[in-house]
Design a protein around this motif. Structure first.
Motif: not given
Ligand SMILES: C[S@@+](CC[C@H](N)C(=O)[O-])C[C@H]1O[C@@H](n2cnc3c(N)ncnc32)[C@H](O)[C@@H]1O
Length: 317
Positions: A273, A233, A248-251, A229-231, A311
């Protein structure tokens, strides 16, 4: 990590745009992608849709390429003069590459004129990118006369049929001088694409630089898939386009980088995680021995401190 350069270029591009119209196009694009991609499906094929793609997707695809490349740089002394990005869309991957690496010779290959045109508008706002070369062509027709230090293909392999995808991966490998980076959506299909490419490129003598910890058989079992995942903003515009107020969204993305040179791979790659408890941290990691759950306790002082900052996707030793 946000790209100030990408944010600036997107703001310039989208100034005065009708947000509701962009939102409508962005929703249509996501629906079309959800319904499935394929060689005959040209999802972003006009200027309005290309603008909506840029506004709604570039921050996330930028970030997936940025994080993947950062993992590569952490294990290799990657130094590039030339970069080729194929299926480049509106150029998110190149913003990521040039935020991390200094490349003078930048080439983007894309088949849709609408994407190229929006990409050129974005690049015209950026001094590092204004001389980039755009080639309107299908990735299957790519020439093999020139080699590039770094070749990237983000979120494009899943738009090809399997035969074209494998042929393209081999061709991209042939024109790679140092590193080939493939990024795909973090879905079972995206990961499956990465796995078949992994097999054929290992047979062609490639070395993996990330995310694997070894070049043996991938230990993921059938109902699981390797993704991170990358967060991202969300800007005010992004919230308007996507709906909701989440900051934010998690890609989710899957990736693999291949090199012409052998790299020192990390012992462990964090797959999920980390679970943080009182006095200990539990990690699910990939290693030469397969997928393992390990516990790092407070007694391990420095290692415990490092584990607290991890992470999914990070290397660990
Ligand atoms: C999902 S977009 C990804 C764009 C960009 N790489 C990114 O990460 O934001 C996929 C892109 O691949 C392009 N594409 C699909 N098939 C292609 C082909 N056969 N040759 C060249 N480009 C192709 C599409 O036109 C589209 O711009």
């Amino acid at each position: 990590m946000q790209s100030e350069r990408l944010d600036y270029a997107l703001n310039m591009l989208l100034e005065g745009e009708d947000i509701n119209l962009l939102k409508k196009h962005a929703e249509r694009i996501s629906e079309d992608y959800r319904d499935g991609t394929g060689p005959s499906k040209r999802i972003v094929n006009d200027a309005k849709k290309a603008k909506a793609y840029a506004a709604s997707r570039m921050p996330a695809t930028y970030r997936a390429v940025y994080d993947s490349l950062r993992y590569v740089i952490s294990v290799s002394d990657l130094c590039v003069s030339s970069v080729l990005d194929v299926g480049a869309g509106t150029g998110a991957g190149i913003f990521a590459c040039t935020d991390l690496l200094q490349a003078e010779d930048i080439t983007l290959l894309e088949r849709e004129e609408s994407m190229i045109s929006i990409g050129k508008q974005l690049f015209s706002c950026d001094s590092l990118l204004s001389s980039a070369r755009w080639i309107k062509a299908s990735v299957q027709d790519i020439g093999t006369d020139k080699k590039y230090d770094l070749v990237t293909a983000s979120y494009v392999m899943n738009e090809l049929n399997e035969e074209d995808m494998l042929r393209t991966a081999e061709k991209l490998w042939d024109i790679t001088g140092d590193t080939l980076l493939i990024v795909e959506p973090g879905t079972p299909k995206g990961y499956a694409n990465i796995l078949v490419i992994r097999d054929i490129l290992l047979q062609k003598g490639a070395y993996i630089t990330a995310p694997c910890t070894h070049a043996g058989k991938c230990p993921m079992v059938e109902d699981d898939w390797c993704h991170f995942y990358c967060r991202v903003q969300r800007s005010r515009l992004h919230k308007q386009l996507k709906g909701g107020e989440a900051p934010f969204e998690d890609e989710k993305y899957s990736f693999m980088a291949f090199s012409k040179k052998e790299a020192q791979l990390p012992e462990l790659r964090v797959l999920r995680r980390p679970r943080i408890y009182k006095g200990h941290i539990m990690l699910t990691v990939c290693s030469k021995e397969g997928i393992q759950n390990i516990t790092v306790t407070k007694k391990e002082k420095e290692r415990y401190r490092d584990a607290g900052k991890l992470k999914a996707g990070d290397a660990f030793y």
